[in-house]
Design an enzyme around this catalytic site. Structure first.
Site, short mmCIF file in Angstrom:
data_model
loop_
_atom_site.label_atom_id
_atom_site.label_comp_id
_atom_site.label_asym_id
_atom_site.label_seq_id
_atom_site.Cartn_x
_atom_site.Cartn_y
_atom_site.Cartn_z
N GLU A 185 0.98 -0.62 -5.07
CA GLU A 185 0.08 1.15 -4.83
C GLU A 185 1.56 1.98 -5.30
OE1 GLU A 185 -3.49 2.31 -2.91
OE2 GLU A 185 -1.64 2.23 -1.23
N ASP A 225 1.11 -0.94 -0.07
CA ASP A 225 -0.39 -0.49 -0.07
C ASP A 225 0.81 1.66 -0.08
OD1 ASP A 225 -2.60 0.90 0.33
OD2 ASP A 225 -1.79 2.26 2.34
#
Length: 359
Positions: free
Chosen positions: A81, A26
């Site tokens: 990401e 993330d």
């Protein structure tokens, strides 16, 4: 060094103890730059990626963890990401890359929300195509129409942007529909299919997106004080939005069922033709007046009519392979909550037009 060893051993522990088949990392943009990507507009200039703003230690860690994951478990998948477009992000570590298998194509979902705040009459087909295809050559991406960034804490799901409060009263099949419901269901299917067809090499659903879940997600929380001293109100620790109504997609008496059937049909189409992993991708038409997008992906020709009122007959479509074409998936099929305006028994034969192009 102790932190690095802990992080690497942690990655191995999840793979070995819990048999994870991969990781999603993330917000790695915040890791890879000392400015954390804040107030930065990445234009693609290589000086933005390889300079004093690059956090070398963080990039080296990502290279090490990807090398460890793929070295121990070659079939494991790592997804990063990153919104910056860091070059070499999905190149293997032995070849000098960061080592991820896929990048999350985050701009697509943001673009849909941006468009849904406008009238669909103002949508630009070229803008949609550019957003879906704007990724580095041979870099695999996971694409999605919406995720938690769009459907959490007071925002709206795509379905609710399209159909609003009509969803509470007109989704039952024993009640008349409304133009807003008909339009919303049609666009919801098209948004998902064009995203899957043109946006990347992997497709991701999000907690009810596959059948058009109407409401956002919000977890029980109290007031929160920001470092600036500003107090954000909570929701009185309410559980009202802390759930997903997955029964909606399975209910035979609701229109959600058709939207879920369409999601299954999309997955079966990909399983049969493998278009998302095909190297052949060619956009042949982005017609702003007709609101039509046409592209080839693998052996399939995708034709999208985003016009709010016009249907087209005998519409000429260019294609690279001559022969006979049949309908493989029709978003207007009655099974998917459509109106069955296409005849699936019709065969479409190519012809050679002026200039020797096949249509």
């Amino acid at each position: 060094m102790q932190v690095l060893r802990f992080l690497l051993s942690n990655a191995r522990w999840w793979l070995e103890e819990y048999k994870f088949d991969g990781f999603r990392f993330d917000g790695v943009t915040s890791m890879m730059y000392t400015h954390h990507g804040l107030q930065m507009t990445f234009t693609g200039n290589y000086g933005e990626y390889f300079g004093f703003a690059t956090d070398v230690d963080a990039v080296v860690y990502l290279m090490l963890v990807n090398d460890l994951i793929h070295g121990l478990y070659p079939d494991a998948v790592s997804i990063g990401e990153d919104v910056s477009g860091m070059p070499t992000f999905c190149i293997p570590v032995p070849d000098g890359g960061v080592g991820f298998d896929y990048r999350l194509h985050m701009a697509v979902a943001d673009k849909w929300i941006e468009l849904l705040k406008q009238s669909d009459e103002s949508w630009k087909m070229g803008d949609i195509v550019h957003t879906l295809t704007n990724r580095r050559w041979l870099e695999k991406c996971v694409t999605y129409a919406e995720s938690h960034d769009q459907a959490l804490v007071g925002d709206k799901t795509i379905a609710f942007w399209l159909m609003d409060k009509d969803m509470y009263d007109f989704m039952a099949l024993d009640r008349p529909s409304t133009p807003r419901i008909d339009r919303g269901i049609a666009l919801h299917k098209m948004i998902r299919l064009v995203t899957m067809g043109l946006g990347g090499e992997g497709y991701l659903n999000f907690m009810g997106n596959e059948f058009g879940h109407p409401e956002w997600i919000d977890f029980p929380r109290g007031p929160q004080t920001l470092p600036t001293g500003k107090v954000l109100p909570g929701n009185n620790n309410s559980y009202d939005k802390c759930r997903r109504r997955f029964d909606l997609g399975d209910a035979d008496f609701l229109r959600y069922r058709g939207m879920q059937e369409f999601d299954q049909a999309m997955q079966h189409l990909e399983e049969k033709y493998g278009f998302m992993t095909s190297e052949h991708q060619y956009v042949s038409r982005k017609h702003e007046e007709d609101k039509v997008i046409i592209f080839e992906r693998g052996d399939l020709v995708f034709v999208f009519n985003f016009h709010w009122s016009n249907s087209f007959f005998d519409y000429r479509v260019g294609c690279s392979k001559p022969g006979k074409y049949k309908v493989a998936l029709d978003s207007d099929d009655a099974l998917f909550g459509g109106f069955s305006r296409l005849d699936h028994d019709v065969d479409y034969f190519t012809t050679v037009s002026l200039g020797s192009s096949v249509t």
